[in-house]
Design an enzyme around this catalytic site. Structure first.
Site, PDB file in Angstrom:
ATOM      1  N   ARG A   1       0.852  -1.190   0.000  1.00 30.21           N
ATOM      2  CA  ARG A   1       0.000   0.000   0.000  1.00 30.21           C
ATOM      3  C   ARG A   1       0.883   1.234   0.000  1.00 30.21           C
ATOM      4  O   ARG A   1       1.772   1.375   0.830  1.00 30.21           O
ATOM      5  CB  ARG A   1      -0.903   0.003   1.243  1.00 30.21           C
ATOM      6  CG  ARG A   1      -1.623   1.320   1.527  1.00 30.21           C
ATOM      7  CD  ARG A   1      -2.799   1.549   0.594  1.00 30.21           C
ATOM      8  NE  ARG A   1      -3.356   2.888   0.670  1.00 30.21           N
ATOM      9  CZ  ARG A   1      -4.421   3.239   1.359  1.00 30.21           C
ATOM     10  NH1 ARG A   1      -5.049   2.355   2.098  1.00 30.21           N
ATOM     11  NH2 ARG A   1      -4.862   4.473   1.313  1.00 30.21           N
TER      12      ARG A   1
ATOM     13  N   ARG B   1      -5.277   1.990  -4.928  1.00 29.81           N
ATOM     14  CA  ARG B   1      -4.536   1.298  -3.867  1.00 29.81           C
ATOM     15  C   ARG B   1      -4.626  -0.209  -4.009  1.00 29.81           C
ATOM     16  O   ARG B   1      -5.619  -0.724  -4.514  1.00 29.81           O
ATOM     17  CB  ARG B   1      -5.030   1.730  -2.500  1.00 29.81           C
ATOM     18  CG  ARG B   1      -6.491   1.393  -2.277  1.00 29.81           C
ATOM     19  CD  ARG B   1      -7.120   2.230  -1.223  1.00 29.81           C
ATOM     20  NE  ARG B   1      -7.371   3.540  -1.767  1.00 29.81           N
ATOM     21  CZ  ARG B   1      -8.191   4.428  -1.279  1.00 29.81           C
ATOM     22  NH1 ARG B   1      -8.849   4.180  -0.195  1.00 29.81           N
ATOM     23  NH2 ARG B   1      -8.373   5.580  -1.846  1.00 29.81           N
TER      24      ARG B   1
ATOM     25  N   ASP C   1      -6.778  -1.445   1.292  1.00 38.05           N
ATOM     26  CA  ASP C   1      -7.190  -0.458   2.272  1.00 38.05           C
ATOM     27  C   ASP C   1      -7.939  -1.200   3.367  1.00 38.05           C
ATOM     28  O   ASP C   1      -8.904  -1.918   3.074  1.00 38.05           O
ATOM     29  CB  ASP C   1      -8.096   0.584   1.607  1.00 38.05           C
ATOM     30  CG  ASP C   1      -8.424   1.760   2.502  1.00 38.05           C
ATOM     31  OD1 ASP C   1      -7.674   2.007   3.463  1.00 38.05           O
ATOM     32  OD2 ASP C   1      -9.434   2.433   2.229  1.00 38.05           O
TER      33      ASP C   1
ATOM     34  N   ASP D   1      -9.798  -0.445   6.988  1.00 38.00           N
ATOM     35  CA  ASP D   1     -10.290   0.620   7.869  1.00 38.00           C
ATOM     36  C   ASP D   1     -11.114   0.023   9.002  1.00 38.00           C
ATOM     37  O   ASP D   1     -11.922  -0.880   8.768  1.00 38.00           O
ATOM     38  CB  ASP D   1     -11.198   1.590   7.101  1.00 38.00           C
ATOM     39  CG  ASP D   1     -10.467   2.397   6.054  1.00 38.00           C
ATOM     40  OD1 ASP D   1      -9.329   2.810   6.320  1.00 38.00           O
ATOM     41  OD2 ASP D   1     -11.041   2.617   4.971  1.00 38.00           O
TER      42      ASP D   1
END
Length: 162
Positions: free
Chosen positions: A110, A119, A122, A124
């Site tokens: 990343r 990307r 990811d 989160d």
């Protein structure tokens, strides 16, 4: 298997997405993680990420949603994204979990070039228990999660499964 939602959104059912663990470890905290990517073989990468999480002694996967293929937002001149959500139990507190997820992102190359850039991966933290965190590098619930189809649709589908 692929299921078209509309002309912009499609669901994919592939290894580990969706997945339900009938017997997760009894760890103290519950977190919902958003996973996304749009560069390279994203489905293969998501499979590897799921295996990393499954093999962690500090995490127990509870369930995952199907994959959602959706158009990018913000910066639009890039490939469509694949997104899903992962419901897990963990012994890690929010900051430690964030650092763990950032290390996984780094492992999969990343690179943060600009906001909403393409990307490889990811990860989160969308929710963590019923906690609210408002720090410079960590906000829980994740900002604007409710405005993003890439989170709302997988969350809805996950809720239907469990």
């Amino acid at each position: 298997m692929k299921r078209k939602i509309d002309n912009k959104l499609s669901l994919f059912y592939t290894y580990g997405y969706p997945y339900i663990n009938k017997n997760p470890k009894n760890l103290p905290f519950v977190a919902t993680i958003g996973i996304g990517g749009n560069l390279g073989d994203v489905k293969k990468r998501f499979k590897k990420v799921l295996n990393i999480l499954k093999n962690s002694n500090k995490i127990s996967i509870v369930a995952t949603s199907p994959l959602l293929k959706n158009p990018p937002f913000g910066y639009k001149d890039q490939p469509d994204f694949y997104n899903a959500v992962i419901l897990l139990k963990t012994s890690m507190k929010p900051k430690r979990l964030l650092n763990y997820l950032l290390k996984i992102e780094k492992r999969f190359k990343r690179v943060r070039t600009f906001k909403n850039a393409p990307r490889t991966l990811d990860l989160d933290i969308i929710f963590y228990n019923n906690s609210k965190v408002d720090e410079k590098d960590l906000k829980i619930p994740h900002p604007k999660w409710s405005e993003r189809a890439s989170v709302v649709i997988p969350l809805y589908l996950l809720g239907e499964m469990i």
